[in-house]
Design an enzyme around this catalytic site. Sequence first.
Site, PDB file in Angstrom:
ATOM      1  N   THR A 136       0.611  -1.031   0.165  1.00  0.00           N
ATOM      2  CA  THR A 136      -0.238   0.073   0.065  1.00  0.00           C
ATOM      3  C   THR A 136       0.477   1.028  -0.395  1.00  0.00           C
ATOM      4  O   THR A 136       2.219   1.088   0.331  1.00  0.00           O
ATOM      5  CB  THR A 136      -1.251  -0.219   1.574  1.00  0.00           C
ATOM      6  OG1 THR A 136      -1.843   1.133   1.179  1.00  0.00           O
ATOM      7  CG2 THR A 136       0.193  -0.407   2.604  1.00  0.00           C
ATOM      8  N   GLU A 138       0.372   3.573   1.908  1.00  0.00           N
ATOM      9  CA  GLU A 138       0.578   4.327   2.978  1.00  0.00           C
ATOM     10  C   GLU A 138       1.423   3.914   3.950  1.00  0.00           C
ATOM     11  O   GLU A 138       1.457   4.527   4.939  1.00  0.00           O
ATOM     12  CB  GLU A 138      -0.720   3.419   4.172  1.00  0.00           C
ATOM     13  CG  GLU A 138      -2.062   3.896   3.616  1.00  0.00           C
ATOM     14  CD  GLU A 138      -3.531   3.794   5.115  1.00  0.00           C
ATOM     15  OE1 GLU A 138      -3.452   3.103   5.664  1.00  0.00           O
ATOM     16  OE2 GLU A 138      -4.573   3.253   4.155  1.00  0.00           O
ATOM     17  N   LYS A 167       2.355  -3.661   7.464  1.00  0.00           N
ATOM     18  CA  LYS A 167       2.361  -3.530   5.580  1.00  0.00           C
ATOM     19  C   LYS A 167       3.397  -2.330   6.152  1.00  0.00           C
ATOM     20  O   LYS A 167       4.585  -3.384   4.406  1.00  0.00           O
ATOM     21  CB  LYS A 167       0.743  -2.649   5.110  1.00  0.00           C
ATOM     22  CG  LYS A 167      -0.172  -3.645   5.082  1.00  0.00           C
ATOM     23  CD  LYS A 167       0.280  -4.532   4.729  1.00  0.00           C
ATOM     24  CE  LYS A 167       0.342  -4.811   2.872  1.00  0.00           C
ATOM     25  NZ  LYS A 167      -0.165  -5.894   2.464  1.00  0.00           N
TER      26      LYS A 167
HETATM   27  P1  NAD Z   1      -9.802  -7.487   2.049  1.00  0.00           P
HETATM   28  O1  NAD Z   1      -9.823  -7.121   3.418  1.00  0.00           O
HETATM   29  O2  NAD Z   1     -11.040  -7.433   1.515  1.00  0.00           O
HETATM   30  O3  NAD Z   1      -9.707  -9.057   1.960  1.00  0.00           O
HETATM   31  C1  NAD Z   1      -8.725  -9.629   3.235  1.00  0.00           C
HETATM   32  C2  NAD Z   1      -8.837 -11.238   2.036  1.00  0.00           C
HETATM   33  O4  NAD Z   1      -7.359 -11.880   3.327  1.00  0.00           O
HETATM   34  C3  NAD Z   1     -10.060 -11.343   2.525  1.00  0.00           C
HETATM   35  O5  NAD Z   1     -10.425 -12.537   2.123  1.00  0.00           O
HETATM   36  C4  NAD Z   1      -9.180 -12.160   4.145  1.00  0.00           C
HETATM   37  O6  NAD Z   1     -10.002 -13.389   4.188  1.00  0.00           O
HETATM   38  C5  NAD Z   1      -8.259 -12.972   3.909  1.00  0.00           C
HETATM   39  N1  NAD Z   1      -7.098 -12.503   5.398  1.00  0.00           N
HETATM   40  C6  NAD Z   1      -6.915 -12.197   6.682  1.00  0.00           C
HETATM   41  N2  NAD Z   1      -5.741 -12.711   6.957  1.00  0.00           N
HETATM   42  C7  NAD Z   1      -5.385 -14.141   6.176  1.00  0.00           C
HETATM   43  C8  NAD Z   1      -5.282 -15.104   6.658  1.00  0.00           C
HETATM   44  N3  NAD Z   1      -4.286 -14.946   8.685  1.00  0.00           N
HETATM   45  N4  NAD Z   1      -4.255 -15.975   6.434  1.00  0.00           N
HETATM   46  C9  NAD Z   1      -5.218 -15.882   5.181  1.00  0.00           C
HETATM   47  N5  NAD Z   1      -6.514 -14.924   5.124  1.00  0.00           N
HETATM   48  C10 NAD Z   1      -6.534 -13.626   5.521  1.00  0.00           C
HETATM   49  O7  NAD Z   1      -8.397  -6.102   1.961  1.00  0.00           O
HETATM   50  P2  NAD Z   1      -8.262  -5.420   0.009  1.00  0.00           P
HETATM   51  O8  NAD Z   1      -8.877  -4.830   0.435  1.00  0.00           O
HETATM   52  O9  NAD Z   1      -8.769  -6.512  -1.033  1.00  0.00           O
HETATM   53  O10 NAD Z   1      -7.137  -5.757   0.096  1.00  0.00           O
HETATM   54  C11 NAD Z   1      -5.785  -6.729  -0.374  1.00  0.00           C
HETATM   55  C12 NAD Z   1      -3.780  -6.648  -0.460  1.00  0.00           C
HETATM   56  O11 NAD Z   1      -4.057  -5.566  -0.861  1.00  0.00           O
HETATM   57  C13 NAD Z   1      -4.134  -6.011   1.079  1.00  0.00           C
HETATM   58  O12 NAD Z   1      -2.497  -6.659   1.295  1.00  0.00           O
HETATM   59  C14 NAD Z   1      -4.045  -4.393   1.356  1.00  0.00           C
HETATM   60  O13 NAD Z   1      -3.028  -3.973   1.806  1.00  0.00           O
HETATM   61  C15 NAD Z   1      -3.785  -4.382   0.080  1.00  0.00           C
HETATM   62  N6  NAD Z   1      -3.838  -2.701  -0.442  1.00  0.00           N
HETATM   63  C16 NAD Z   1      -5.117  -2.398  -0.338  1.00  0.00           C
HETATM   64  C17 NAD Z   1      -5.553  -1.609  -0.802  1.00  0.00           C
HETATM   65  C18 NAD Z   1      -6.995  -0.701  -0.624  1.00  0.00           C
HETATM   66  O14 NAD Z   1      -6.844   0.026  -1.522  1.00  0.00           O
HETATM   67  N7  NAD Z   1      -8.041  -1.713  -0.318  1.00  0.00           N
HETATM   68  C19 NAD Z   1      -5.019  -0.062  -1.500  1.00  0.00           C
HETATM   69  C20 NAD Z   1      -3.247  -0.716  -1.562  1.00  0.00           C
HETATM   70  C21 NAD Z   1      -3.190  -2.679  -1.280  1.00  0.00           C
HETATM   71  O1  DAU Z   2      -3.958   3.782   0.459  1.00  0.00           O
HETATM   72  C1  DAU Z   2      -4.653   2.390   0.227  1.00  0.00           C
HETATM   73  C2  DAU Z   2      -5.279   2.115   1.482  1.00  0.00           C
HETATM   74  O2  DAU Z   2      -6.915   2.945   1.278  1.00  0.00           O
HETATM   75  C3  DAU Z   2      -5.443   0.832   1.739  1.00  0.00           C
HETATM   76  O3  DAU Z   2      -4.108  -0.231   1.919  1.00  0.00           O
HETATM   77  C4  DAU Z   2      -5.745  -0.110   2.314  1.00  0.00           C
HETATM   78  O4  DAU Z   2      -6.562  -1.217   2.831  1.00  0.00           O
HETATM   79  C5  DAU Z   2      -7.618   0.692   2.220  1.00  0.00           C
HETATM   80  O5  DAU Z   2      -8.464   0.409   3.435  1.00  0.00           O
HETATM   81  C6  DAU Z   2      -7.223   2.203   2.628  1.00  0.00           C
HETATM   82  O6  DAU Z   2      -7.560   3.471   3.638  1.00  0.00           O
HETATM   83  P1  DAU Z   2      -7.714   4.389   3.955  1.00  0.00           P
HETATM   84  O7  DAU Z   2      -7.765   4.426   5.200  1.00  0.00           O
HETATM   85  O8  DAU Z   2      -7.855   5.059   3.308  1.00  0.00           O
HETATM   86  O9  DAU Z   2      -9.299   4.209   3.487  1.00  0.00           O
HETATM   87  P2  DAU Z   2     -10.951   4.046   3.907  1.00  0.00           P
HETATM   88  O10 DAU Z   2     -11.667   3.274   3.350  1.00  0.00           O
HETATM   89  O11 DAU Z   2     -11.110   3.514   5.893  1.00  0.00           O
HETATM   90  O12 DAU Z   2     -11.097   5.182   4.350  1.00  0.00           O
HETATM   91  C7  DAU Z   2     -10.828   6.269   3.068  1.00  0.00           C
HETATM   92  C8  DAU Z   2     -11.075   7.953   4.172  1.00  0.00           C
HETATM   93  O13 DAU Z   2     -12.353   8.236   4.137  1.00  0.00           O
HETATM   94  C9  DAU Z   2     -10.090   7.823   4.548  1.00  0.00           C
HETATM   95  O14 DAU Z   2      -9.734   9.481   5.211  1.00  0.00           O
HETATM   96  C10 DAU Z   2     -11.050   7.883   6.348  1.00  0.00           C
HETATM   97  C11 DAU Z   2     -12.358   8.359   5.226  1.00  0.00           C
HETATM   98  N1  DAU Z   2     -13.676   7.742   6.258  1.00  0.00           N
HETATM   99  C12 DAU Z   2     -13.646   6.303   6.523  1.00  0.00           C
HETATM  100  C13 DAU Z   2     -14.412   5.978   6.608  1.00  0.00           C
HETATM  101  C14 DAU Z   2     -14.869   4.124   7.024  1.00  0.00           C
HETATM  102  C15 DAU Z   2     -14.304   8.602   6.356  1.00  0.00           C
HETATM  103  O15 DAU Z   2     -14.486   9.691   6.720  1.00  0.00           O
HETATM  104  N2  DAU Z   2     -15.449   7.708   7.055  1.00  0.00           N
HETATM  105  C16 DAU Z   2     -15.741   6.751   7.090  1.00  0.00           C
HETATM  106  O16 DAU Z   2     -16.504   6.088   7.730  1.00  0.00           O
END
Ligand code: NAD
Ligand code: DAU
Length: 361
Positions: A136, A138, A167
């Site tokens: 990520t 972050e 991470k």
């Molecule tokens: P998510 O929370 O939707 O999915 C995570 C998955 O991992 C789930 O299916 C969960 O069951 C599985 N999991 C959790 N713990 C586990 C364990 N101990 N063993 C096996 N499986 C396990 O997450 P996401 O948003 O799809 O993110 C996926 C990856 O991408 C993460 O590594 C996250 O850090 C990274 N990432 C996410 C974002 C975002 O915006 N969501 C952005 C950049 C990077």
């Molecule tokens: O930047 C990549 C990351 O983006 C990933 O690594 C993380 O897994 C993913 O969860 C995401 O993190 P954020 O914290 O940026 O995402 P989130 O959707 O939780 O929040 C986005 C922004 O919105 C953040 O500034 C917090 C704000 N927020 C979030 C929630 C859930 C609100 O204002 N209200 C809310 O209820």
Amino acid sequence: MKTYLVTGGAGFIGSNYIHYMFRKYGSDIKIINVDKLTYAGNLENLKDLEGNPNYSFVRADICDKEAITKIFNENDIDRVVHFAAESHVDRSIKNPEVFVNTNVLGTAVMLNAAKAAWENEDGSFKEGKKFLHVSTDEVYGSLPDDGKSYFYETTPYSPHSPYSASKASSDMLVKAYIDTYHFPANITNCSNNYGPYQFPEKLIPLMINNALHGKSLPVYGEGKNIRDWLYVDDHAKGIDMVQEKGRLGETYNIGGHNEKRNIEIVNIIIETLQEILPDSDPRKKNVSKDLITHVEDRKGHDLRYAIAPDKIKAEIGWEPETMFKDGIKKTIKWYLENEDWMKNVTSGDYQKYYEEMYKQA
Ligand code: NAD
Ligand code: DAU
């Protein structure tokens, strides 16, 4: 035929990636999806793959060394794509330990198992084996609200939340394997994803779901924080391109120059819902900007994230394809058409989480 081991494939990005890969390669690849099925993992995301002979699912914890080693022993794995993680910042603030376990120790188990399976006697690695660690933006910390500073691959790590610290630690472990063993890996650091199958603890699906139910829309603080949004299919494509065309050992940032303040996102969601819901839909009367409620800010809330995707563009030719205005419409339509999916994931534990997290909303 290449065999992929995908971890966390039942989550948001993992399931979109698996769909993307089968759309792209069809029966030319095999995918084994290993997932623990935490609250965030949902096999419904992949139900159209049931019966596909090229797809299989193994329920296992990535921290379980024996279970992971068994998968490597029983299959000739060519590619690992490591998504599995605890992914929600707010949960990490309340309960950091599970983030360290899964994100750090789990990554160590994955690296060790792949190394053991792929290493030759002389310490070199079998031809063509590759590990991609999905991370990520972050890890780089927070940027000022100046519209001109960006996260580059060379930006020093400065994580703030327990999530981003875990991470960052996992990235460091991958880097250590690359430097120490010449382990064949890449790291991608991506910005905020949006799209179908995202669990409604995250900003976009949470706001869509609440608006449709006439529930308050909890914006942290003033809503001025900035995130750099990327449609999930563009991320999936970037991951595949890095794994196939990237230089081994390198890190690539993935992001689409699409910065938006949180409050803008919430307004766009409301306006889009009002535009696309037909007057006959009873949910339309619930949708209103009056639902916006400013709640207590997230602790240590990072102000701004913004990726400079120059390296991935120059070296690999990746560019985002989905304009935000199209991606957000597509996403909202998906949630409107998949009400049952939302009902299923918001039953049970989600209610408890929501009540605790948003006491004041
Ligand atoms: P998510 O929370 O939707 O999915 C995570 C998955 O991992 C789930 O299916 C969960 O069951 C599985 N999991 C959790 N713990 C586990 C364990 N101990 N063993 C096996 N499986 C396990 O997450 P996401 O948003 O799809 O993110 C996926 C990856 O991408 C993460 O590594 C996250 O850090 C990274 N990432 C996410 C974002 C975002 O915006 N969501 C952005 C950049 C990077
Ligand atoms: O930047 C990549 C990351 O983006 C990933 O690594 C993380 O897994 C993913 O969860 C995401 O993190 P954020 O914290 O940026 O995402 P989130 O959707 O939780 O929040 C986005 C922004 O919105 C953040 O500034 C917090 C704000 N927020 C979030 C929630 C859930 C609100 O204002 N209200 C809310 O209820």
